[in-house]
Design an enzyme around this catalytic site. Structure first.
Site, PDB file in Angstrom:
ATOM      1  N   LYS A   7     -35.049  30.268 -24.959  1.00  0.00           N
ATOM      2  CA  LYS A   7     -35.552  29.814 -26.248  1.00  0.00           C
ATOM      3  C   LYS A   7     -34.840  28.587 -26.812  1.00  0.00           C
ATOM      4  O   LYS A   7     -35.406  27.841 -27.615  1.00  0.00           O
ATOM      5  CB  LYS A   7     -35.460  30.952 -27.264  1.00  0.00           C
ATOM      6  CG  LYS A   7     -36.466  32.068 -27.051  1.00  0.00           C
ATOM      7  CD  LYS A   7     -37.863  31.656 -27.470  1.00  0.00           C
ATOM      8  CE  LYS A   7     -38.824  32.829 -27.500  1.00  0.00           C
ATOM      9  NZ  LYS A   7     -40.158  32.452 -28.006  1.00  0.00           N
ATOM     10  N   ASP A   9     -37.782  38.258 -32.740  1.00  0.00           N
ATOM     11  CA  ASP A   9     -37.451  39.558 -32.175  1.00  0.00           C
ATOM     12  C   ASP A   9     -36.015  39.547 -31.660  1.00  0.00           C
ATOM     13  O   ASP A   9     -35.465  40.581 -31.301  1.00  0.00           O
ATOM     14  CB  ASP A   9     -38.367  39.868 -30.999  1.00  0.00           C
ATOM     15  CG  ASP A   9     -38.203  38.830 -29.903  1.00  0.00           C
ATOM     16  OD1 ASP A   9     -37.333  39.020 -29.030  1.00  0.00           O
ATOM     17  OD2 ASP A   9     -38.918  37.818 -29.923  1.00  0.00           O
TER      18      ASP A   9
END
Length: 402
Positions: free
Chosen positions: A83, A131
């Protein structure tokens, strides 16, 4: 590998994918001028190094394909997931825009180091929903740049993931709501407090930052193609939550290989299959999944497609598959306990599902029709991505032990 009985896969072949009109542009999502500039930006981050592309030759022999190659993102900048590629480029472009800095085409990570820039960054708060992996990346980038971060997580988020975000100085908390509720909360707080909202979920009126984040993700597939000697794989399996990562990979492959591109499969959890439900709907419009979307694949438990991702995947992705949790557990165990001669890879709940799916399709006669629809056989060259390591080590150990 022993045969196990799993909850069934659900799949939908997008027969229109090969009929979509291919538009090429040097200003497109993953046009190679953009990809080159983004990768040059990533190369200015001190921790940057291409992650390994691992050949699982023994496993390929066992399931009777020519090659299985897996990109191991557990090695990315010490953050255990991919990410940071999107977060770093998206945040730096956004801050340059937000603070009035010139967003030059040759943007560098250390452009934000001068004292006069640091004074301005100390008044910037970046806010996001996550998340776990995206939030950790956002918090890390904010920490490196000298600004603040605020992170909202959905109900049921792992305490380990929360603490990993807080380690980077972020004000992170778990809300009473699902992932989409967390995104809405982050957007509202940004609007109310004048914070910078950084999310890879595009929607009407919010597309610029998600586009930059998606462009950041393309560095991963650019590395993989370079590591393959610019050979084209025959099949690519990609995880899908809000769809930004999957769409970034697909856009790159469409741009690079055109109509001869690999067969592309979008993979979602059974109870969070918003792209699967959308593509098979009569209207072929985005469908929102409500509720908690119970799955161990926390990074993929997203109920609403990103508008940018939907536009790309509905036109160009060949196959949409929903997988139960047992499929990702299979992938985790295979990677963690490899065939003799193959390299061990630590892959988390959202990272291993594509490998698990590829193996299940090849070994289980029940999915002969899916295997045929994919055209996967003994000559196939399969590329998958392990998008995370073990963000929750305790859960990983439980699954790995069976």
């Amino acid at each position: 590998m022993t045969q196990q009985t799993f909850e069934k896969l659900a799949w939908y072949k997008n027969i229109a994918a090969r009929d979509a009109f291919l538009q090429t542009s040097e200003t497109g999502m993953c046009a190679f001028g953009n990809v080159k500039r983004v990768r040059q930006f990533h190369e200015t981050i001190p921790c940057y190094c291409p992650t390994p592309l691992v050949n699982l030759n023994r496993l390929a022999q066992k399931i009777r394909v020519a090659h299985i190659r897996i990109k191991d993102e557990s090695r990315r900048c010490g953050l255990n997931a991919f990410k940071v590629l999107g977060a770093s480029y998206g945040i730096c472009r956004a801050i340059a825009d937000y603070t009035g800095m010139a967003a030059a085409s040759d943007l560098k990570f250390n452009d934000f180091a001068p004292p006069e820039i640091q004074k301005r960054l100390n008044n910037v708060t970046v806010v996001t929903a996550t998340d776990g992996n995206h939030g950790r990346a956002v918090a890390w980038v904010a920490e490196q740049l000298g600004c603040h971060s605020k992170v909202f997580m959905p109900r049921g988020s792992s305490r380990v993931r929360l603490e990993n975000i807080r380690k980077h100085g972020s004000d992170a908390s778990i809300i009473e709501g699902n992932y989409d509720d967390a995104v809405q909360k982050a957007a509202e707080e940004a609007q109310k407090n004048g914070w910078l909202f950084v999310q890879d979920t595009a929607r009407e009126g919010y597309e610029k930052i998600p586009t930059w984040i998606m462009q950041g993700y393309a560095t991963m597939i650019d590395e993989a193609c370079e590591q393959m000697g610019n050979r084209m794989p025959s099949h690519v399996f990609v995880q899908c939550g809000v769809g930004s990562f999957a769409a970034s990979i697909q856009a790159y492959l469409v741009q690079k290989f055109g109509d001869s591109r690999p067969v592309f499969t979008v993979v979602e959890p059974t109870r969070a299959g918003c792209f699967y439900e959308s593509i098979r709907s009569e209207a072929r419009l985005p469908v929102k999944i409500e509720g908690d979307m119970e799955t161990i694949m926390a990074g993929l438990a997203c109920g609403e497609p990103s508008s940018l991702a939907w536009g790309i995947l509905k036109d160009f992705a060949d196959m949409f598959v929903m997988c139960p949790d047992d499929i990702t557990k299979l992938g985790m165990r295979i990677l963690g306990n490899p065939e003799p001669g193959d390299e061990k890879i630590i892959s988390g709940e959202s990272g291993a599902v594509t490998l698990g799916l590829a193996v299940e399709v090849m070994r289980n006669p029940e999915y002969a029709d899916l295997k045929e629809a994919l055209g996967i056989n003994s000559t196939s060259d399969v590329l998958v991505f392990s998008t995370e390591g073990d963000p929750d080590p305790e859960m990983y150990r439980r699954i790995d032990k069976g």
